[in-house]
Design an enzyme around this catalytic site. Structure first.
Site, PDB file in Angstrom:
ATOM      1  N   LEU A   3       0.720  -0.858  -0.022  1.00 56.53           N
ATOM      2  CA  LEU A   3       0.330  -0.069  -0.415  1.00 56.53           C
ATOM      3  C   LEU A   3       0.848   0.974   0.116  1.00 56.53           C
ATOM      4  CD1 LEU A   3      -2.713  -0.843   2.847  1.00 56.53           C
ATOM      5  CD2 LEU A   3      -2.480  -1.469   0.249  1.00 56.53           C
TER       6      LEU A   3
ATOM      7  N   GLU B  52       0.889   5.099   0.570  1.00 54.66           N
ATOM      8  CA  GLU B  52       0.634   6.518   1.484  1.00 54.66           C
ATOM      9  C   GLU B  52      -0.571   7.690   0.853  1.00 54.66           C
ATOM     10  OE1 GLU B  52       2.030   8.281   4.751  1.00 54.66           O
ATOM     11  OE2 GLU B  52       3.152   6.907   5.673  1.00 54.66           O
TER      12      GLU B  52
ATOM     13  N   CYS C 144       8.707   3.858   4.696  1.00 53.52           N
ATOM     14  CA  CYS C 144       8.777   2.475   4.869  1.00 53.52           C
ATOM     15  C   CYS C 144      10.241   1.899   3.909  1.00 53.52           C
ATOM     16  CB  CYS C 144       8.240   1.973   3.189  1.00 53.52           C
ATOM     17  SG  CYS C 144       6.119   1.881   4.528  1.00 53.52           S
TER      18      CYS C 144
HETATM   19  C1  UGA Z   1       6.485   2.612  -0.383  1.00 54.00           C
HETATM   20  C2  UGA Z   1       6.132   1.510  -1.706  1.00 54.00           C
HETATM   21  O1  UGA Z   1       6.014   2.635  -2.558  1.00 54.00           O
HETATM   22  C3  UGA Z   1       4.555   0.555  -1.112  1.00 54.00           C
HETATM   23  O2  UGA Z   1       4.666  -0.318  -2.463  1.00 54.00           O
HETATM   24  C4  UGA Z   1       5.000   0.124   0.057  1.00 54.00           C
HETATM   25  O3  UGA Z   1       3.883  -0.715   0.301  1.00 54.00           O
HETATM   26  C5  UGA Z   1       5.389   0.608   1.541  1.00 54.00           C
HETATM   27  O4  UGA Z   1       5.997   1.773   0.666  1.00 54.00           O
HETATM   28  C6  UGA Z   1       5.249   0.083   2.569  1.00 54.00           C
HETATM   29  O5  UGA Z   1       6.035  -0.274   2.160  1.00 54.00           O
HETATM   30  O6  UGA Z   1       4.161   0.014   3.743  1.00 54.00           O
HETATM   31  P1  UGA Z   1       5.055   4.815   0.325  1.00 54.00           P
HETATM   32  O7  UGA Z   1       6.058   4.951   1.394  1.00 54.00           O
HETATM   33  O8  UGA Z   1       4.165   5.743   1.041  1.00 54.00           O
HETATM   34  O9  UGA Z   1       4.687   3.482  -0.405  1.00 54.00           O
HETATM   35  O10 UGA Z   1       5.874   5.786  -0.438  1.00 54.00           O
HETATM   36  P2  UGA Z   1       6.289   6.316  -2.199  1.00 54.00           P
HETATM   37  O11 UGA Z   1       4.884   6.455  -2.467  1.00 54.00           O
HETATM   38  O12 UGA Z   1       6.789   4.955  -2.966  1.00 54.00           O
HETATM   39  O13 UGA Z   1       7.249   7.247  -2.059  1.00 54.00           O
HETATM   40  C7  UGA Z   1       7.968   6.826  -1.272  1.00 54.00           C
HETATM   41  C8  UGA Z   1       9.374   8.171  -1.671  1.00 54.00           C
HETATM   42  O14 UGA Z   1       9.426   8.135  -2.936  1.00 54.00           O
HETATM   43  C9  UGA Z   1       8.780   9.602  -1.493  1.00 54.00           C
HETATM   44  O15 UGA Z   1       9.829   9.990  -1.251  1.00 54.00           O
HETATM   45  C10 UGA Z   1       8.180  10.055  -3.068  1.00 54.00           C
HETATM   46  O16 UGA Z   1       8.501  11.489  -2.791  1.00 54.00           O
HETATM   47  C11 UGA Z   1      10.058   9.698  -3.171  1.00 54.00           C
HETATM   48  N1  UGA Z   1       9.686   9.128  -4.756  1.00 54.00           N
HETATM   49  C12 UGA Z   1       8.466   8.425  -5.697  1.00 54.00           C
HETATM   50  C13 UGA Z   1      10.676  10.124  -6.017  1.00 54.00           C
HETATM   51  O17 UGA Z   1      11.289  10.463  -5.063  1.00 54.00           O
HETATM   52  N2  UGA Z   1      10.728   9.510  -6.649  1.00 54.00           N
HETATM   53  C14 UGA Z   1       9.760   9.001  -7.702  1.00 54.00           C
HETATM   54  O18 UGA Z   1       9.827   8.936  -8.376  1.00 54.00           O
HETATM   55  C15 UGA Z   1       8.851   8.152  -6.553  1.00 54.00           C
END
Ligand code: UGA
Length: 460
Positions: free
Chosen positions: A151, A153, A258
């Site tokens: 999931l 957030e 995460c």
């Molecule tokens: C992440 C995973 O995407 C989920 O699949 C997983 O279930 C979850 O961790 C978990 O282990 O519970 P999440 O922590 O909600 O989800 O956040 P993401 O949307 O994945 O983003 C993570 C970070 O990466 C953020 O700081 C975002 O700004 C950064 N990001 C994301 C980038 O810098 N570039 C991108 O292209 C995408």
């Protein structure tokens, strides 16, 4: 329809509980946090997650969703999901205290034949250990299935109800089949494997996604010195289905509750067993360096940051959540503060107390123009939609120095520069005013790269 219990009603557990209730199952949520349980029992959602409030209110009203702050004498559920926090300890190891406590509390109250389904992200081998503890302390027939959650957030309800895949791992095929029946109406492949493999799939998935971001960020750093544009590089790469376009947005890097903990825990687990996970180490190091790049870019424009007034736009770790855990934005703010800058953080989606309780030396401002008054720079650190529509002219008027460092590469460089700003971003030197811009019929002077190397088509 099944009877389900969910231990831990946090970011993941509450989504699992409410979503199963919405599908018609009878669900009992258990959490040791009384205030959370009281709120949930009244149908009030204690966390910010789009769509969850309505689902929770419906579930409570229908009577299919109830909550308890204590374990009952006996849990009648057929399936008991565990979704408790597993944060990282300073050593890099996972803190399994909540999981151990849940396991110990469950053992004497599980009903015969109940399947325990673990959703918490846990080191490989933990489900075997949960099963051993349950079997030796009151539940001799207990079986455990690993069902990692994926999931995101801000999109968790949709991720749960319309998943890309469901991973189930167990050493007990009959239990695995029973859990898979819960998901039979979901339009997604169910991937069955052994329990340790399922645990590893979760870590490997998060580590891979973090690696993808660190990879494009490293490419961005190289683009910066070679005069290429990382946004277009990512666009061109992403068209290859073997690579894919997602998670290739360059910027100040990844954070949240995460990725940082899971990459660290995986590297730690590998090192415990003599494996030097050098790639994972690099993934973390590149991520750290992206924060420092902002400081370097600021220094290049304003000289020493000591005494400078800098407004950091964003506090949450990504947009559409108020979660500030391991937030890249706040890490940048801290680096600036420790470098002697006066730092004002603007993020109206995050409670100021949440920031200052953790970082008392940071100042949170709710008025953007007031914060920018006399400022030497704006740093866009979290791409909230309102930061994409900044009142640029007014900002340029009140700032001491009209400079924007766009740490998420989301602003339109031409508009920003037209408003009188110096614009700096990540891995797009052309967008900083150094490339040749060719766009649909608009007459503009070619601008040459500052480093004198080959020209860049910033848009086309
Ligand atoms: C992440 C995973 O995407 C989920 O699949 C997983 O279930 C979850 O961790 C978990 O282990 O519970 P999440 O922590 O909600 O989800 O956040 P993401 O949307 O994945 O983003 C993570 C970070 O990466 C953020 O700081 C975002 O700004 C950064 N990001 C994301 C980038 O810098 N570039 C991108 O292209 C995408």
């Amino acid at each position: 329809m099944a009877e389900i219990a969910v231990i831990g009603c946090g970011q993941a557990g509450l989504v699992v509980a409410t979503a199963f209730a919405s599908l018609g199952h009878q669900v009992l949520g258990i959490d040791i946090d009384r205030r959370k349980v009281e709120a949930c029992s009244r149908g009030i959602c204690p966390i910010q997650e789009p769509g969850l409030d309505a689902l929770l209110a419906d579930g409570v009203q229908s009577g299919r969703l109830t909550f308890l702050a204590e374990y009952p004498d006996r849990i009648e559920a057929d399936f008991v999901f565990i979704a408790v926090d597993t944060p990282t300890l300073p050593s890099g190891a996972s803190d399994l205290r909540a999981l151990k406590s849940a396991t110990n509390s469950l053992a004497p109250v599980l009903r015969d034949g109940a399947v325990v389904v673990n959703k918490s992200t846990v080191p490989v081998g933990t489900c075997d250990e949960i099963e051993r503890v349950l079997r030796t302390s009151g539940a001799p027939g207990a079986t455990v299935v690993s069902n990692p959650e994926f999931l995101q957030e801000g999109d968790a309800v949709r991720n749960f109800t319309r998943p890309d895949r469901i991973v189930l791992g167990s050493n007990h095929p009959a239990s695995l089949a029973r859990v898979s029946s819960l998901y039979q109406d979901f339009d997604a492949p169910i991937f069955a494997c052994d329990v340790r493999t399922a645990e590893m799939i979760k870590y490997a998935s998060n580590a891979f996604l973090a690696m993808k971001i660190s990879f494009i960020n490293e490419i961005a750093s190289i683009c910066d010195v070679l005069g290429a544009d990382v946004s277009h590089v990512a666009g061109g790469m992403g068209l290859d289905p073997r690579i894919g376009e997602k998670f290739l947005r360059a910027g100040i890097g990844w954070g949240g509750s995460c990725f940082p903990k899971d990459v660290t825990a995986l590297e730690y687990a590998a090192s415990l067993h003599g494996v030097r996970a050098q790639l994972l180490r690099g993934v973390v190091e590149t991520n750290r360096d992206m924060r420092r790049q902002v400081i370097r870019k600021l220094r290049a424009e304003i000289g020493p940051i000591e005494g400078a007034r800098v407004v950091v736009l964003g506090a949450s770790f990504k947009p559409h959540t108020s979660d500030i855990r391991e937030s890249p934005a706040l890490e940048v703010a801290n680096l600036l503060r420790f470098g002697g800058a006066e730092v004002l953080v603007v993020d109206n989606h995050v409670a100021p107390d949440a920031v200052t309780a953790q970082f008392p030396h940071l100042t949170v401002a709710d008025d953007l123009l007031g914060a920018a008054d006399g400022a030497d720079a704006l740093v866009l650190a979290t791409e909230w939609p309102e930061f994409l529509e900044l009142p640029l002219e007014e900002l340029a008027r009140v700032m001491r120095r009209p400079l924007i460092v766009d740490g998420r590469n989301v602003l339109d460089d031409r508009i920003v520069r037209a408003a009188g700003f110096v614009y700096r971003c990540i891995g797009r030197p052309g967008a900083e005013g150094g490339g040749i811009v060719i766009n649909e019929g608009i007459d503009r002077e070619p601008v040459h790269l500052r480093n004198g190397r080959s020209p860049v088509l910033a848009s086309d």
